[in-house]
Design an enzyme around this catalytic site. Structure first.
Site, PDB file in Angstrom:
ATOM      1  N   LYS A  22       4.255  15.270  -3.374  1.00  0.00           N
ATOM      2  CA  LYS A  22       5.340  14.408  -2.868  1.00  0.00           C
ATOM      3  C   LYS A  22       5.426  13.118  -3.675  1.00  0.00           C
ATOM      4  CE  LYS A  22       4.621  11.615   0.788  1.00  0.00           C
ATOM      5  NZ  LYS A  22       5.033  10.235   0.478  1.00  0.00           N
ATOM      6  N   ASN A  23       4.277  12.487  -3.909  1.00  0.00           N
ATOM      7  CA  ASN A  23       4.292  11.182  -4.562  1.00  0.00           C
ATOM      8  C   ASN A  23       4.576  11.258  -6.061  1.00  0.00           C
ATOM      9  OD1 ASN A  23       3.850  10.054  -2.115  1.00  0.00           O
ATOM     10  ND2 ASN A  23       1.749   9.354  -2.532  1.00  0.00           N
ATOM     11  N   CYS A 118       5.751  -1.856   7.300  1.00  0.00           N
ATOM     12  CA  CYS A 118       5.606  -0.501   7.827  1.00  0.00           C
ATOM     13  C   CYS A 118       4.318  -0.438   8.626  1.00  0.00           C
ATOM     14  CB  CYS A 118       5.629   0.525   6.708  1.00  0.00           C
ATOM     15  SG  CYS A 118       4.165   0.525   5.718  1.00  0.00           S
ATOM     16  N   ASP A 307      -4.957   7.361   0.684  1.00  0.00           N
ATOM     17  CA  ASP A 307      -4.245   8.446   1.367  1.00  0.00           C
ATOM     18  C   ASP A 307      -5.177   9.553   1.868  1.00  0.00           C
ATOM     19  OD1 ASP A 307      -1.876   7.137   1.027  1.00  0.00           O
ATOM     20  OD2 ASP A 307      -1.075   8.446  -0.521  1.00  0.00           O
ATOM     21  N   ARG A 399       7.152  14.469   6.923  1.00  0.00           N
ATOM     22  CA  ARG A 399       7.550  13.725   5.716  1.00  0.00           C
ATOM     23  C   ARG A 399       6.748  14.187   4.513  1.00  0.00           C
ATOM     24  NH1 ARG A 399       6.670   7.783   5.970  1.00  0.00           N
ATOM     25  NH2 ARG A 399       7.184   8.218   3.812  1.00  0.00           N
TER      26      ARG A 399
HETATM   27  C1  UD1 Z   1       1.952   4.586  -3.224  1.00  0.00           C
HETATM   28  C2  UD1 Z   1       2.001   5.919  -2.485  1.00  0.00           C
HETATM   29  C3  UD1 Z   1       1.222   5.834  -1.177  1.00  0.00           C
HETATM   30  C4  UD1 Z   1      -0.208   5.331  -1.442  1.00  0.00           C
HETATM   31  C5  UD1 Z   1      -0.187   4.049  -2.264  1.00  0.00           C
HETATM   32  C6  UD1 Z   1      -1.572   3.602  -2.687  1.00  0.00           C
HETATM   33  C7  UD1 Z   1       4.105   6.868  -3.178  1.00  0.00           C
HETATM   34  C8  UD1 Z   1       5.503   7.262  -2.817  1.00  0.00           C
HETATM   35  N1  UD1 Z   1       3.389   6.257  -2.227  1.00  0.00           N
HETATM   36  O1  UD1 Z   1       2.588   3.630  -2.379  1.00  0.00           O
HETATM   37  O2  UD1 Z   1       1.194   7.140  -0.598  1.00  0.00           O
HETATM   38  O3  UD1 Z   1      -0.842   5.097  -0.210  1.00  0.00           O
HETATM   39  O4  UD1 Z   1       0.580   4.241  -3.464  1.00  0.00           O
HETATM   40  O5  UD1 Z   1      -2.209   4.606  -3.412  1.00  0.00           O
HETATM   41  O6  UD1 Z   1       3.648   7.140  -4.275  1.00  0.00           O
HETATM   42  N2  UD1 Z   1       1.673  -4.518  -3.125  1.00  0.00           N
HETATM   43  C9  UD1 Z   1       2.055  -5.840  -3.195  1.00  0.00           C
HETATM   44  N3  UD1 Z   1       3.199  -6.142  -3.864  1.00  0.00           N
HETATM   45  C10 UD1 Z   1       3.979  -5.179  -4.460  1.00  0.00           C
HETATM   46  C11 UD1 Z   1       3.566  -3.837  -4.394  1.00  0.00           C
HETATM   47  C12 UD1 Z   1       2.410  -3.544  -3.718  1.00  0.00           C
HETATM   48  O7  UD1 Z   1       1.386  -6.734  -2.663  1.00  0.00           O
HETATM   49  O8  UD1 Z   1       5.013  -5.515  -5.060  1.00  0.00           O
HETATM   50  C13 UD1 Z   1       0.442  -4.167  -2.365  1.00  0.00           C
HETATM   51  C14 UD1 Z   1       0.780  -3.305  -1.153  1.00  0.00           C
HETATM   52  O9  UD1 Z   1       1.172  -4.079  -0.046  1.00  0.00           O
HETATM   53  C15 UD1 Z   1      -0.514  -2.580  -0.917  1.00  0.00           C
HETATM   54  C16 UD1 Z   1      -1.050  -2.397  -2.337  1.00  0.00           C
HETATM   55  O10 UD1 Z   1      -0.362  -3.346  -3.159  1.00  0.00           O
HETATM   56  O11 UD1 Z   1      -1.392  -3.365  -0.185  1.00  0.00           O
HETATM   57  C17 UD1 Z   1      -0.856  -0.998  -2.892  1.00  0.00           C
HETATM   58  O12 UD1 Z   1       0.502  -0.678  -2.912  1.00  0.00           O
HETATM   59  P1  UD1 Z   1       1.154   0.285  -3.988  1.00  0.00           P
HETATM   60  O13 UD1 Z   1       0.120   0.767  -4.948  1.00  0.00           O
HETATM   61  O14 UD1 Z   1       2.371  -0.384  -4.545  1.00  0.00           O
HETATM   62  O15 UD1 Z   1       1.598   1.500  -3.073  1.00  0.00           O
HETATM   63  P2  UD1 Z   1       3.007   2.203  -2.982  1.00  0.00           P
HETATM   64  O16 UD1 Z   1       3.578   2.398  -4.343  1.00  0.00           O
HETATM   65  O17 UD1 Z   1       3.838   1.532  -1.951  1.00  0.00           O
END
Ligand code: UD1
Length: 420
Positions: A22-23, A118, A307, A399
Site C-alpha cells: 500500500k505504502n 490523526c 507500522d 484501508r
Molecule cells: C509513512 C507511512 C506510514 C508510516 C510512516 C512512518 C505511507 C503512506 N505512510 O507515513 O504508514 O507509519 O511513514 O514509517 O507511506 N513529520 C513532521 N513533519 C513533516 C512530516 C513528518 O514532523 O512534515 C513527523 C510526523 O509527525 C511523524 C514522523 O515525522 O512523527 C514520521 O512521519 P513520516 O515519516 O512523514 O510518515 P508519513 O509519510 O506520514
C-alpha cells in the site's frame, strides 16, 4: 459497520499470498501526475486507500483505468485539469498530500488541503512545505489549504531534512525530478517504498543517484514519460501475518514476502523465538517453542518499523517475561494498549514507552481498532485468545489489508466478517 469476529486458539497452517505494498502504491499513483503519458502500475493491492487515491487522481482530471480483469493493474495518465485536492478526500487519507509535489512541479501551481491531525499523532507537513520552498515554491496557507506556486518552475537546491520523513522525501523527490538543475536530498528516508518510487521515476526518465541511501541526487529533467512498473510486496502485511502465525504457534508460508525488506522485524521476531526462513519465493514462519519477551524501539528504516509495533505488542502480551517497546516515530501510537488490556494483557504505558508483562492466556473481548495497524494487532491477539473477540471499526483494517478474514480462514483460523 462491519465487525470481525474471531474465536481464538487454532494454530495457523498453510499459505498466504502477500499483496503489493500500500505504502509503495500510493506515492507511485501520485507519480502518475508527473507525466501526460501512461504510467502502468502492476501488483496493485485491492484496498480502500487505493480507491481513495484513484478518486483523487480522477478529481484532478487524470484518467485511471484498470486494464486486465483482476483490478491489480492500474493505468494512469492525461492532462491535469484541476489543481485542487479537496478537504473531503485529503481528510480521509493523509497520503493524498503526496499529490502536492507532482502537481506543483508539472503545472507550476497546486492547492491541496492540509491533512490535519490523526489518531496516532499531530503529523504536521512542515518538512514537505519547507522543502518545496527551498525548491523555489511560494507557499501560502489559506482557509485550511496549502497554495503553492512556482510559475517559472522549481529550482534545484540542497535540502537537508531535519528528520527522514517518508512522505516529505517522496513529495520532494517527485517535485525535484522536474525541477531546473540539481537537487540534493540529504538525510532522506530510505524505506523500500522510496526505492520503489525512485526506480519508477528513473523508468519514467528521471535522473536520480544514490537510490537506497539517505542522500539522493536528482538532476531535473524538463518532462517525464510513461513506464510500466511493479509494486513491491507489502513488508508490513508480511510482518503482520508472521506475528499472526507466531502467536498461534503455527507455521505458514508467506508467498512473495521479502526478508531483505524486513531485516529488523526478522531479527526481533527471531529473538522472541519465532523462526523465519527464506524459501520458495517467500518466507516460512514457524514457532516450536515458547515466546520470550524482548525490547525494541521503532525507528526510520532500516530500524524497526512503527507500522509493526502494534502487532508485536500483541505478540509480547503472551510472551514469557517482560518486554519494553519504545515508540520513536509517532507521539500517540499506543491506542491498542488499552484494548489489549481489555483482553487481559498486562501493559503499562509511560510516555513513549510501554512495558508489557506477558500473561499465559488472553481472553476474547469486544475491542475497538484505533488505527490501521492497531486493528491487525487486535486480530493477532484475538487469534490466540480464549473465547470470542470482536474487532469493531473494521474500516481501518480495510484501508490497508486485503481479504484478511479469507487469508486467515484459509490457514485454519476461526474468523469471519459480520455485516452490521
Ligand atoms: C509513512 C507511512 C506510514 C508510516 C510512516 C512512518 C505511507 C503512506 N505512510 O507515513 O504508514 O507509519 O511513514 O514509517 O507511506 N513529520 C513532521 N513533519 C513533516 C512530516 C513528518 O514532523 O512534515 C513527523 C510526523 O509527525 C511523524 C514522523 O515525522 O512523527 C514520521 O512521519 P513520516 O515519516 O512523514 O510518515 P508519513 O509519510 O506520514
Amino acid at each position: 459497520m462491519d465487525k470481525i469476529r474471531i474465536r481464538g486458539g487454532r494454530p495457523l497452517s498453510g499459505n498466504i499470498t502477500i499483496g503489493g505494498a500500500k505504502n509503495a502504491a500510493l506515492p507511485l499513483m501520485a507519480a502518475g501526475l508527473l507525466t501526460a503519458e501512461r504510467l502502468v502500475l502492476t501488483n496493485v493491492p485491492l484496498l480502500a486507500d487505493i480507491q481513495t487515491m484513484a478518486i483523487l487522481l480522477r478529481n484532478h482530471g487524470v484518467a485511471v483505468a484498470t486494464p486486465g480483469n483482476d483490478g491489480r493493474t492500474l493505468s494512469i495518465g492525461g492532462p491535469i485539469a484541476n489543481i485542487e485536492a479537496p478537504y473531503d478526500i485529503v481528510r480521509k487519507m493523509r497520503a493524498s498530500f503526496l499529490v502536492l509535489g507532482p502537481i506543483l512541479a508539472r503545472t507550476g501551481e497546486a492547492r491541496v488541503s492540509l491533512p490535519g491531525g490523526c489518531q496516532i499523532g499531530a503529523r504536521p507537513v512542515d518538512l514537505h512545505l519547507k522543502g518545496l520552498e527551498q525548491l523555489g515554491a511560494e507557499i501560502r496557507l489559506d482557509a485550511g489549504y496549502v497554495l503553492a506556486s512556482a510559475p517559472q518552475g522549481l529550482q534545484g537546491a540542497t535540502i537537508v531534512l531535519p528528520f527522514p520523513s517518508v512522505g516529505a522525501t517522496e513529495n520532494l523527490l517527485m517535485a525535484a525530478s522536474l525541477a531546473n538543475g540539481q537537487t540534493i536530498l540529504a538525510n532522506a528516508a530510505r524505506e523500500p517504498e522510496i526505492t520503489n518510487l525512485a526506480e519508477c521515476l528513473v523508468a519514467m526518465g528521471a535522473r536520480i543517484a544514490g537510490i537506497g541511501s539517505d542522500r539522493l541526487t536528482i538532476e531535473g529533467v524538463p518532462c517525464l514519460h510513461g513506464a510500466t512498473h511493479a509494486i513491491i510486496p507489502d513488508r508490513i502485511e508480511t510482518g503482520s501475518y508472521a506475528c499472526a502465525a507466531a502467536i498461534t504457534g503455527g507455521a505458514v508460508h508467506l508467498r512473495g514476502g521479502r526478508a531483505d525488506h524486513l531485516g529488523a522485524v526478522v531479527r526481533t521476531l527471531a529473538e522472541a523465538g519465532v523462526e523465519i526462513r527464506e524459501e520458495d519465493g517467500g518466507l516460512s514462519v514457524s514457532r516450536r517453542n515458547g515466546l520470550h519477551g524482548i525490547d525494541f524501539i521503532t525507528e526510520p528504516y532500516p530500524g524497526f518499523p512503527t507500522d509493526m509495533q502494534a502487532q508485536l505488542m500483541a505478540l509480547m502480551s503472551v510472551a514469557e517475561g517482560a518486554s519494553m517497546i519504545t515508540e520513536n516515530i509517532f507521539e500517540d501510537r499506543f491506542g491498542h494498549a488499552a484494548e489489549l488490556r481489555r483482553m487481559g494483557a498486562n501493559i503499562k504505558v509511560h510516555g513513549a514507552s510501554a512495558i508489557i508483562r506477558g500473561t499465559p492466556m488472553l481472553s476474547g473481548a469486544p475491542v475497538m481498532a484505533s488505527d490501521l495497524r492497531a486493528s491487525f494487532g487486535l486480530i493477532v491477539a484475538g487469534l490466540a485468545a480464549h473465547g470470542e473477540t470482536t474487532v469493531n471499526r473494521v474500516y481501518h483494517l480495510d484501508r490497508g489489508y486485503e481479504a484478511v478474514e479469507q487469508k486467515l480462514a484459509a490457514c485454519g483460523a476461526d474468523i469471519e466478517r459480520v455485516a452490521a
